[in-house]
Design a protein around this motif. Sequence first.
Motif: not given
Length: 1008
Positions: A272-276, A278-282, A622-628, A640-645
């Motif tokens: 699921a994190r790899d699929s984030e 994709h433009p149709q994931h949302a 993707p910008s790494p989250d310094p805390w999470l 995940g970080a890929a959601r923005a992509m």
Amino acid sequence: MASSRRHNLFNIPAHVGFVDALAAGLLARTADPLDRARMLVLLPNRRAVRALTQAFVRQLGSAETAGLLLPRMVPVGDLGEDDFDRLMTGDIPLAPPVDPLVRRLELARLVRALPAGDTGRSAIEALRLGDALGNSLDAMLAEEVSPTALRDAIADKELASHWDETLRFLEVIITHWPPVRDRMGASDGGTRLAAAIAALIARWHGAPPQTPVIAAGIVSGTPALARLLKAVLDLPNGQVVLPGLDTDLSSAGNSRFDAIICAEAEEDPPLARDSEAHPQHAFKLLLARLRRTREDVAEWGHAAGPDGPATRTPLVMAAMAPAQAGEGWLDTESAPFAAQAFENVRVVEAATAAEEAQVVALALRRSLETPGATAALVTPDRALARRVAAHCRRWGIAVDDSAGTPLPRTPPGALALAMVAAMAGQFDPVRLLALLKHPLVSPESEARPAWLRRVRQLDLALRGVRPAPGLEGIGAQIDYWLHDPRSAGRDATLADWWDDVAALLAPLEALGNAREIRLDALAETLRRMGEALTGERLWSGTDGRALAARIEALIAEGALFGTMDIAEAPALVDALLADVAVRPGWGGHPRLSILGPVEAQLARADLMILAGLNEGVWPAQPSPDPWLAPAIRAALGLPGAARAMGLAAQDFVRALGAPQVLITRARRDAGGPMRASRLLLRLDALAARLGVGPDALLRDDLLLRLARSLDTGLPPVRIPRPAPAPPAADRPRTLSVTEVDTLIADPFALYASKMLRLRPLDPLDDDPGAAFRGEVIHEVLEIWVKDGHPDLASLARLTEAMLQREGRDFPLLRALWGPRARAAIEWAGTALLEAVAAGRVPVGAETRGALTLGNGVQINGKADRIDRDAQGAHAIIDYKTGSVPKVENVELGYANQLPLLALMLERGDMRLPAGTPDNATVNALEYWKLGGNLAKPGEIKAALGKRQAETIPGHLQTVHETVTDFTTQLLCGTAPFRSQVHPALVWGDYNHLARVLEWRDRPRGSRP
């Protein structure tokens, strides 16, 4: 079961203009204007509201807009909007959203309260760490994850020991922030949105609205918004309209959609994190949370333009197929319509980012050639957007940038930063002049032109080595400049003018003299100083009002931050102003726009320019989250970080549906080569698979050629080597001994300095260089010799006094150069005393002389020291803290300073003490090299070699003849002043005026 559901979930394809189709459909569904006015439309943001309003106007035409009744349109994503509050909360009181600035300051204060180790934590570091904590808090609240779950998530993982330290920071948002927020009577944005949606849903359950409720363009799958959309679907007249869902239910379409793994519907979180990405994931996530499938989605219809070809959408969806979708590509039989689908899609690959901006600006301008046509630039690259807007302004085209301009980049914001920088830098010349030259600065009592004339005089006065810090140091430097006979453009009234300016700047200096300052006190000082320096001009206009609002907010809330070191103020104020975007209220071109990908989600133009299609730009890295960490985000159920992509890819697919599309990228930027975006590479791969080849995405070479030729201009014209030849009567008749060498090596340089009176300005805020250090050593030795050179102890005392005086404001100079200066001066004193013991006595220090040639030209000079031996012969000594002329250059007549001084002495033209014989002879010309290093602090070099006593008489005669010949031709005659007669000996201060680079490297045989 799905087929029995009421069809109230719709989709508008990516190739259809969303807001125009939505407006057309709403008009078709409400024949009575009063019914339309009772309708409620929920949209993602304010820009969507504005876009839909404009679409209604376009659909109805100018004849009907006078009495146009529009639906009630509410942006559900903008907290604090009055329409949002009235709709969502009704009569239920909800805590207002916490002010973003207040939260930033409070989180930074809480971070600063944590232990920071031995080095402490700077104010700007605390602000940035607090901002990152705030972003992590927002991410959790959006997914309705309690911050307290962080402890369990970290405890359940086998993480490195540094996570104990991280958890200590996270306690800020787990334990410390909630009480602070509650004391303010406010709520976090995510919590308030969820509470408002819950209140609205509860009200709808009690009394469902009978009028239509349409939620359009909302794709965010956060739990709160998903519940809102589901509540809309459950209403009697509720409808949800999605923008750009892949509704292809063929085997290829199902393969593509099924390959997208969604954690809400599947039990495979890693996939699921790899699929984030994709433009149709949302869309799949949203459908899962709505408990709907694609079979439940109907077409909205009512396409009203501007629309792209319907055949392009399935091709683009196929290009974006997940890697695991083995059958997600289109079959090769689809190739015949591929070329037609991409007929109006063009690609431009520019060489540089500057060239790309020129291409985009030309495309926008070209679109205006078509009457009524619209065009929009869509890019996440804000630097590229600003460049394009600047190019358009040169043609008189003002294009509105939806992202606005960061406040520090506006004139009022830049002035506020200049004031803080000048204060923190103790009014060093560069920062002071940047402040005083700012276009908004000039007190109401003084006109701007008169003010600038004074500031330019101040600029001249402050050239050279940095003065003492503070306003008093500037005043002392002005006094020194006014009394220096070498100063050009002196005006005695400058000191009085500076006294008035210093009085204006005194409050800023008083604040800067404190060891630590408070943010609210700094903001109050900036307010008073801004008014003193500009009157009311600082607060006028949209940008001035934005600065005034932020300054007032910092005055009111800045005490929350606590105190800070004065050196941290510029970076902190810059960060606090940078999150304010200034947008013009009017004046943008009606048919052109510049949009970010988020603002362009529901927008559509006849030409969509998708710029910055490079990896790391679109989609952004993707910008790494310094805390999470990723493992913690997965444990909490956060995206995940890929959601923005994936969202960036969705924006790209939606924009590709325009009738005409121009895709641009630069092969390199200032940092180096750039790789094409994976989104563009997928389109190219699709064309290759379909066998269409490069013609599927046509290259717009015309735009590229126009961009490259726009600033090229006419072919360069060769201009001859400069050779000014003024009349002999206008030529100078007086030279210094150093100017003689310039006359021989580079006559044009002498022409520029003596006749045009051009002097190279010293740099501002210069560090003490070789010339400065040389002056210090010369002055020490001059005083010691004139005092009778008593002993080395007195020389050491003079040296220390001079180093203390000159090194007061330059501790690094005193620490690094001081030991070498002491060693060099001690060596010179020792060498002089040894010479005295051998019978050679100094008879002059810094002694001036003059030599009049037979043609009437006078040569002036000054000898650092003159010694006389027991036989009455003299030695002329020149102290050198820099390089020493080579013996061959002296012999060839290219370094004539010492020989000319010797001629002055032998001819009785040197001002020596009384009693010096008239028939003085010179048997030594010496360079004393000082300050080399501690191991070899000094060295005596004979100017004409070891046997110079024998060669000096003949050499002096040759120098006299040579100098007479050169001055006769160039100063008494009409010979031209050519540039760089001997290039190896030229310093080059005037090379740009002589256009040396235009003619020096011409091919052999070309005309000069």
